[in-house]
Design a protein around this motif. Structure first.
Motif, PDB file in Angstrom:
ATOM      1  N   ARG A 329     -12.319  67.521 -42.311  1.00  0.00           N
ATOM      2  CA  ARG A 329     -11.189  67.343 -43.246  1.00  0.00           C
ATOM      3  C   ARG A 329     -10.240  68.522 -43.142  1.00  0.00           C
ATOM      4  O   ARG A 329      -9.018  68.346 -43.116  1.00  0.00           O
ATOM      5  CB  ARG A 329     -11.695  67.211 -44.687  1.00  0.00           C
ATOM      6  N   ASP A 330     -10.799  69.754 -43.076  1.00  0.00           N
ATOM      7  CA  ASP A 330      -9.956  70.945 -42.951  1.00  0.00           C
ATOM      8  C   ASP A 330      -9.107  70.889 -41.685  1.00  0.00           C
ATOM      9  O   ASP A 330      -7.986  71.378 -41.656  1.00  0.00           O
ATOM     10  CB  ASP A 330     -10.814  72.217 -42.917  1.00  0.00           C
ATOM     11  N   GLY A 332      -8.027  68.224 -40.457  1.00  0.00           N
ATOM     12  CA  GLY A 332      -7.145  67.062 -40.555  1.00  0.00           C
ATOM     13  C   GLY A 332      -7.481  65.993 -39.526  1.00  0.00           C
ATOM     14  O   GLY A 332      -6.599  65.290 -39.041  1.00  0.00           O
ATOM     15  N   SER A 334     -10.265  62.790 -38.035  1.00  0.00           N
ATOM     16  CA  SER A 334     -11.323  61.842 -38.349  1.00  0.00           C
ATOM     17  C   SER A 334     -12.336  61.880 -37.199  1.00  0.00           C
ATOM     18  O   SER A 334     -12.031  62.378 -36.116  1.00  0.00           O
ATOM     19  CB  SER A 334     -10.743  60.435 -38.500  1.00  0.00           C
TER      20      SER A 334
ATOM     21  N   ASN B  58       3.380  73.029 -39.071  1.00  0.00           N
ATOM     22  CA  ASN B  58       3.222  72.247 -40.288  1.00  0.00           C
ATOM     23  C   ASN B  58       4.593  71.715 -40.724  1.00  0.00           C
ATOM     24  O   ASN B  58       5.509  72.492 -40.970  1.00  0.00           O
ATOM     25  CB  ASN B  58       2.618  73.169 -41.356  1.00  0.00           C
ATOM     26  N   ARG B 117      -1.712  59.336 -46.360  1.00  0.00           N
ATOM     27  CA  ARG B 117      -1.257  59.892 -45.088  1.00  0.00           C
ATOM     28  C   ARG B 117      -0.174  59.018 -44.460  1.00  0.00           C
ATOM     29  O   ARG B 117       0.788  59.531 -43.875  1.00  0.00           O
ATOM     30  CB  ARG B 117      -2.444  60.079 -44.121  1.00  0.00           C
ATOM     31  N   GLU B 150       1.187  66.589 -51.044  1.00  0.00           N
ATOM     32  CA  GLU B 150       0.194  67.442 -50.378  1.00  0.00           C
ATOM     33  C   GLU B 150      -0.880  67.855 -51.378  1.00  0.00           C
ATOM     34  O   GLU B 150      -2.056  67.951 -51.036  1.00  0.00           O
ATOM     35  CB  GLU B 150       0.852  68.699 -49.777  1.00  0.00           C
ATOM     36  N   GLU B 153      -3.246  65.093 -51.913  1.00  0.00           N
ATOM     37  CA  GLU B 153      -4.168  65.008 -50.779  1.00  0.00           C
ATOM     38  C   GLU B 153      -5.290  66.048 -50.914  1.00  0.00           C
ATOM     39  O   GLU B 153      -6.454  65.747 -50.659  1.00  0.00           O
ATOM     40  CB  GLU B 153      -3.413  65.200 -49.454  1.00  0.00           C
ATOM     41  N   ASP B 154      -4.916  67.267 -51.327  1.00  0.00           N
ATOM     42  CA  ASP B 154      -5.928  68.306 -51.573  1.00  0.00           C
ATOM     43  C   ASP B 154      -6.939  67.832 -52.600  1.00  0.00           C
ATOM     44  O   ASP B 154      -8.143  68.026 -52.444  1.00  0.00           O
ATOM     45  CB  ASP B 154      -5.261  69.578 -52.117  1.00  0.00           C
ATOM     46  N   GLY B 157      -9.400  65.514 -51.251  1.00  0.00           N
ATOM     47  CA  GLY B 157     -10.369  66.294 -50.472  1.00  0.00           C
ATOM     48  C   GLY B 157     -11.422  66.928 -51.366  1.00  0.00           C
ATOM     49  O   GLY B 157     -12.617  66.839 -51.087  1.00  0.00           O
TER      50      GLY B 157
END
Lengths: 628, 165
Positions: A329-330, A332, A334, B58, B117, B150, B153-154, B157
């Motif tokens: 996940r870190d 990004g 799969s 990014n 995403r 974002e 999304e965090d 996670g």
């Protein structure tokens, strides 16, 4: 047969001569040393041909009694003085160790400020000293092998550490190498070393995961391999989870099943040895006999199936899978995007580990490497590169990350992150803070590492104070704290008040690492024991450094002398001349002073050379008016 | 530093190549045989190259940096006014995440992550068009909305991590 080259007496050796460097895997249970010989990396075995050195040291009243297999065989009879798996104690306090491993360890711990120490027959030993004794044994092995081949001097070593090691653990490892008299070319993360060995041997390109379950630590790293660049995208793990924990789970099971009570330290040790053997037997068969011959009166045993073993250790395995998913996940990514999964570490021989990793990634993991040796081989390749034995174009680039976020304590015991985990190193970041009270003249700076929000849940790395802040109203001062992490993953912190320029800097060491005077004391102790001459060694180390400096400066002047004006060049040349003269003498302090001076004098030159090489790298690229 | 045009739509491959070429020159590993001074300069340059690369790689950081270069203020801390339609959608996202977390539904969270995403991808496409046509004011708005997403999304996670453990 190659012809031997003999240089004229008094002349320095030719610059293209092979400089021997080694890779050292300083493992929890076993350590190895490897080097690159005629283009191929190979593990250096001991005189009887065994590649591994068990990471065990036994002490007696005279100091080191035995290391490796000889020490390991004494583990059961003399557990208190036979230290195994010392890597678990590196950079850790007694409270940490009790919290992680319980009360069961057979050692006599001494709670020193910062790092724990162990009381042995040879006196109080810090984990750094014990690790240095293991490193010394490996260094001796390397020197013996060099002597047998073509002689020459060991220029340095790349030493591997778990990717998930924090700053204190890394610093402790580097200190141990220093104590063993090893020049550390680089601290390298174990999974990254494995990726180098795998990637170079197989010309691999794409996204790879390295799952590294060793004796005492677990790492997962996700890397992107392309065109000679090894870029770590994310890393995760647990620096206190490994094959040893699987042994302990089995030993605990046997204790329960056989209703054993009040075991002696010797019996505990015996039980663990049998647990490890049973675990290894279960990698081949579905069931085994767990022997309980704890003393001469009682001989008994238990029937143990692989199913039972798997059920007992399911939780441990799951922890590794959780960390693996988090690293993905870190990054990004799969699982479908991962091209291959490399298994490293002896504990990945367990069938349930291979199966679980295979299921998670939806592909069979790569097991065509020797999981015990691959880290040392990769480290040897990197050491060979850093020693300058590879031609430009025939080399590669490593981009690694820090495993845990670095931050500062702010009001209310909260941790403010300054550098987030998985940042590519080297990395620097600055953060501004202000005063809380009117007229506040000092500010305490507390550096922490970890992901949690409360400072008390993070690891404390260092505390220092910035003093002499001029009297201002609350909130007016601007204190800029800068974190710099180098390519070894080691942190240094400096703080500066912007309006007045008051400054304070610290290389992060005090809280859990060792202060410089402690290292000096240990060095002195080890020399006294060995009857070695400390002055002589200091002189020799200094001379090697000066020679390197002279050679590097001469090469730089020959290549880019045009970047200096006549006066600048003359200044540098004069200093080099003085350094050469001092280096022929015996005053190591004078040599050091001149080396420092040359360093200062060439700083600007080094910066200009760097500018030039970047411009060269980018020529031919069209530059827009405004560009990134 | 990388010789790339200062616009949002940059070629990822060119950025990677330029970054690697620069690092190949400045990385401390390339200066292991140099003196302290050389090694220090290498570390500083390598640090700068990493920082620049992370900023440009990014999309959100790249957009923010580009707007800063142009003198546009994102005002992420002070200006919290948002379009009502976006706020509504944002609340829906958060509720969906909370519900799935409460129900310990890992599959639902995975699906939310994928949808989010996708949504971000569309938004970044639009943001790029705005930035590269010089429409800075709407681009600022788009950047601020993406900052919110974002964060969502965090949060997904973190929820997945908590359920995992």
């Amino acid at each position: 047969m190659a012809l031997l080259q003999i240089s004229e007496p008094g002349l320095s050796t030719a610059p293209h001569q092979h400089r021997m460097a080694v890779g050292i895997d300083l493992g929890t249970t076993n350590s190895l040393v490897a080097t690159v010989k005629s283009g191929a990396a190979a593990v250096l075995p001991d005189i009887t041909g065994r590649p591994l050195l068990p990471s065990v040291v036994r002490y007696d009243a005279n100091g080191v009694n035995a290391t490796g297999y000889a020490a390991q065989s004494q583990q059961v009879s003399d557990p208190r003085n036979t230290i195994a798996s010392v890597k678990r104690f590196m950079g850790r306090g007694l409270a940490d160790i009790r919290a992680t491993y319980g009360e069961k360890l057979p050692y006599d711990f001494v709670d020193a400020p910062g790092m724990v120490s162990l009381n042995t027959a040879a006196g109080v030993k810090s984990p750094v000293e014990i690790s240095a004794d293991i490193l010394s044994a490996l260094k001796a092995r390397a020197e013996q092998s060099m002597f047998a081949n073509d002689g020459g001097e060991l220029v340095g070593a790349v030493i591997t550490v778990p990717a998930y090691f924090d700053d204190a653990q890394r610093q402790a490892t580097k200190d141990a190498a220093k104590l063993a008299g090893i020049n550390v070319l680089r601290l390298l993360n174990e999974p990254t070393a494995a990726a180098i060995a795998y990637g170079l041997d197989n010309a691999a390109e794409g996204i790879y995961a390295v799952y590294d379950l060793g004796g005492g630590t677990f790492d997962i790293s996700i890397l992107k391999l392309s065109k000679g660049v090894f870029e770590v995208l994310a890393t995760g793990g647990d620096s206190a989870l490994g094959g040893d924990d699987f042994d302990r789970a089995l030993a605990a099971w046997a204790t329960r099943e056989a209703r054993l009570t009040v075991l002696t330290a010797v019996q505990e040790r015996r039980l663990l040895v049998e647990a490890r053997a049973a675990k290894e037997r279960l990698s081949q068969g579905d069931a085994t006999f767990f022997s309980l011959s704890l003393d001469f009166e009682r001989t008994a045993g238990l029937h143990l199936t692989r199913k039972t073993f798997e059920a007992l250790t399911e939780k441990l395995l799951k922890k590794t899978l959780v960390a693996t998913r988090k690293a993905l996940r870190d990054a990004g990514l799969s699982v479908e995007e991962v091209k291959g999964v490399v298994l490293v570490g002896g504990a990945t021989r367990m069938p349930q580990v291979r199966e679980a990793v295979g299921t998670l990634f939806g592909q069979k993991p790569l097991t065509n490497l020797n999981p015990d040796e691959v880290v040392a081989l990769g480290a040897a390749m990197q050491a060979n590169l850093l020693a300058g034995n590879r031609a430009p174009g025939d080399d590669w680039l490593l981009l690694d990350v820090i495993p845990l976020s670095l931050g500062l304590e702010t009001m209310g015991g909260l941790a403010e992150k300054v550098i987030p985990r998985n940042s590519t190193i080297p990395v620097a970041r600055a953060q501004e803070f202000t005063t809380f009270k009117d007229g506040q003249s000092a500010m305490a700076i507390h550096v922490v590492q970890g992901e949690r929000e409360l400072v008390s849940d993070c690891r404390s790395l260092a505390r220092f104070e910035l003093r002499g802040i001029p009297a201002m109203v609350a909130g007016a001062a601007r204190i800029r704290v800068t974190f710099q992490v180098d390519a070894d993953g080691l942190l240094s912190v400096s703080a500066r008040e912007a309006t007045t320029g008051v400054e304070a800097a610290v290389v992060v060491k005090p809280s859990y690492g060792l202060a410089d005077d402690e290292i000096a004391r240990m060095l002195k102790d080890s020399f006294e024991r060995a009857g070695d001459d400390m002055q002589l060694r200091a002189l020799k180390e200094q001379q090697v450094e000066a020679e390197q400096m002279i050679a590097a400066t001469a090469a730089a002047l020959a290549q880019d002398g045009g970047l200096l004006n006549a006066e600048e060049r003359a200044g540098i040349e004069t200093q080099i001349e003085q350094l050469k003269q001092a280096n022929a003498g015996t005053d190591h302090r004078a040599i050091k002073a001149l080396v420092d001076e040359v360093n200062r004098a060439t700083e600007e030159f080094a910066a200009r050379r760097m500018d030039q090489s970047i411009r060269r790298a980018l020529t031919g690229r069209k530059l827009d008016e405004v560009s990134f | 530093m990388f010789g790339l045009p200062a616009r949002f739509a940059i070629d990822a491959a060119s950025l990677d190549t330029a970054f690697r070429e620069v690092q190949a020159q400045v990385h401390p590993d390339r200066h292991a045989g140099a003196g302290d001074a050389g090694r220090r300069v290498a570390m500083q340059w390598s640090t700068r190259a990493n920082e620049a690369y992370q900023t440009l790689k990014n999309p959100l950081k790249r957009a923010t940096y580009l707007l800063e270069l142009r003198g546009a203020d994102i005002g992420a801390e002070n200006n919290t006014a948002m379009e009502p339609a976006f706020l509504m959608q944002q609340m829906e996202w958060r509720e969906a995440v909370e519900d799935a977390t409460g129900a310990k539904n890992v599959n639902a969270l995975d699906k939310l992550l994928r949808d989010l995403r996708e949504d971000k991808k569309l938004r970044y496409g639009k943001l790029g068009a705005l930035l590269d046509s010089g429409a800075d004011a709407p681009a600022v708005e788009a950047v601020r909305q993406l900052m919110f997403l974002e964060k969502v999304e965090d949060d997904i996670g973190h929820s997945l991590e908590a359920l995992d453990a």
